[in-house]
Enzyme design. Structure first.
Site, PDB file in Angstrom:
ATOM      1  N   GLN A 176      -1.259  15.827   6.236  1.00 56.10           N
ATOM      2  CA  GLN A 176      -1.015  14.378   6.105  1.00 56.10           C
ATOM      3  C   GLN A 176      -2.292  13.641   5.702  1.00 56.10           C
ATOM      4  O   GLN A 176      -2.482  12.473   6.044  1.00 56.10           O
ATOM      5  CB  GLN A 176      -0.472  13.810   7.416  1.00 56.10           C
ATOM      6  N   SER A 177      -3.170  14.310   4.973  1.00 55.39           N
ATOM      7  CA  SER A 177      -4.461  13.713   4.611  1.00 55.39           C
ATOM      8  C   SER A 177      -4.306  12.475   3.707  1.00 55.39           C
ATOM      9  O   SER A 177      -3.671  12.542   2.645  1.00 55.39           O
ATOM     10  CB  SER A 177      -5.304  14.762   3.876  1.00 55.39           C
ATOM     11  N   ASN A 178      -4.923  11.377   4.140  1.00 57.91           N
ATOM     12  CA  ASN A 178      -4.950  10.170   3.301  1.00 57.91           C
ATOM     13  C   ASN A 178      -5.856  10.394   2.094  1.00 57.91           C
ATOM     14  O   ASN A 178      -5.598   9.906   1.001  1.00 57.91           O
ATOM     15  CB  ASN A 178      -5.492   8.986   4.109  1.00 57.91           C
TER      16      ASN A 178
END
Ligand SMILES: Cc1ncc(COP(=O)(O)O)c(C=O)c1O
Length: 338
Positions: A76-78
């Site tokens: 879920q890396s921004n």
């Protein structure tokens, strides 16, 4: 003071707004006027703090003739989502090394990574940690065989080139705060604070370098770590500063930097929110109409509120909390907000 910046692409919508959070200021006892620097609205796949770093990183990638950008992060890396969006915009291929299992249906940032056309590769946490260098070399070799040039930056884009993004953000903030002080007599001559979540240390490193380069003694920069501990980030920030000094011949002494990191709000670990963080997200949403995220800004903001209550900040001095983004990850935590 004039700073010569390295080449940069224009990807973000800048300057981002600086907004007074009047209701939260009241709720925290009216001790410090609290402002939100809305880097969550920096544009380009809606974004957050990473797009500022990417303006410099992708400029360097282009300059070096890259065809493919490789970077990494959690599922879920921004940072990965922002990189995928920015690469799409400037016509670079994007290859993401993702820590964690693929899950369906794709959600939050992961869904957007795919929409932005990035190549996604998933690695179980152990493999990611133990074999990272091998995975990276294999990926580079894969593209080299196909006569494609790669440009790589690590998790969070937290390297010397990326640090320019928050040096520039620091300059932008100084201008906004100086204007604010002219308008609001209660803030005149007051020192001020910049507060931010710390995840890989790059944004904080940029802010600290900005403070040195622009010689601003009137501001204190404070980070709340969302993983690891304060000592770890002091080392990381010095490492980035040292790389910055070597690469850009900067007159700084990285080993003497003592970044102020307030520890104690990580909870069980990275990306594991606890009830106080979820409640903080609810309160801010209901008080200001602003969404914080469960991994970074929610934890850091909870820490900030606790520290304001404890009297850590000089009374009457404005605090600027950088909303570094992360909005999409909230959807991956929907079960926690029932
Ligand atoms: C929303 C958000 N806030 C804060 C951070 C922390 O920034 P940095 O990695 O530069 O420490 C990150 C990334 O790690 C992020 O995605």
């Amino acid at each position: 003071m004039q700073i010569t910046y390295p080449p940069k692409l224009s990807l973000a919508r800048l300057p981002t707004p600086l907004e007074f959070a009047g209701r939260i200021t009241k709720q925290t006892g009216d001790k410090n006027p609290l402002y939100l620097k809305r880097d969550d609205l920096s544009g380009m796949g809606v974004s957050g703090n990473k797009i500022r770093k990417l303006e410099f990183l992708l400029a360097e990638a282009k300059q070096e003739g890259a065809d493919v950008v490789i970077t990494a992060g959690g599922v879920q890396s921004n940072h990965c989502r922002a990189t995928a969006a920015a690469c799409a915009k400037v016509g670079l291929r994007c290859h993401l090394l993702l820590r964690g299992e693929a899950y369906f249906p794709y959600d939050g940032n992961l869904l957007l990574d795919r929409l932005f056309g990035a190549e996604l590769r998933f690695y179980p946490a152990d493999e990611f940690k133990n074999n990272y260098q091998e995975i990276l070399e294999e990926t580079r070799a894969f593209y080299k065989k196909r006569n494609l040039n790669t440009y790589y930056f690590p998790i969070g884009g937290s390297v010397a080139t990326g640090a320019w993004g928050y040096i520039k953000a620091f300059e932008e903030l100084c201008e906004q705060v100086d204007t604010l002080r002219q308008k609001e007599s209660r803030l005149k001559d007051k020192r001020w604070y910049i507060v931010s979540a710390v995840g890989s240390g790059g944004s904080m490193a940029g802010l600290i370098l900005g403070k040195i380069l622009f010689q601003r003694e009137d501001v204190e920069i404070i980070g709340f770590n969302v993983c690891d501990d304060a000592e770890y980030f002091v080392r990381e920030i010095r490492k980035i500063a040292s790389e910055f000094k070597d690469k850009y011949n900067a007159e700084i002494s990285p080993e003497t930097l003592s970044p102020k990191i307030i520890d104690g709000y990580v909870g069980e670990g990275y990306a594991i929110p606890y009830p106080e963080v979820l409640e903080t997200i609810r309160v801010v949403a209901r008080s200001e109409g602003i969404i914080l995220d469960p991994v970074y800004t929610g934890k850091a903001f909870y820490g900030l509120v606790e520290q304001i209550k404890k009297g850590t900040f000089e009374q009457g001095c404005p605090i600027i909390f950088i909303h570094t983004g992360g909005t999409f990850s909230i959807f991956a935590y929907r079960e926690r907000f029932k």
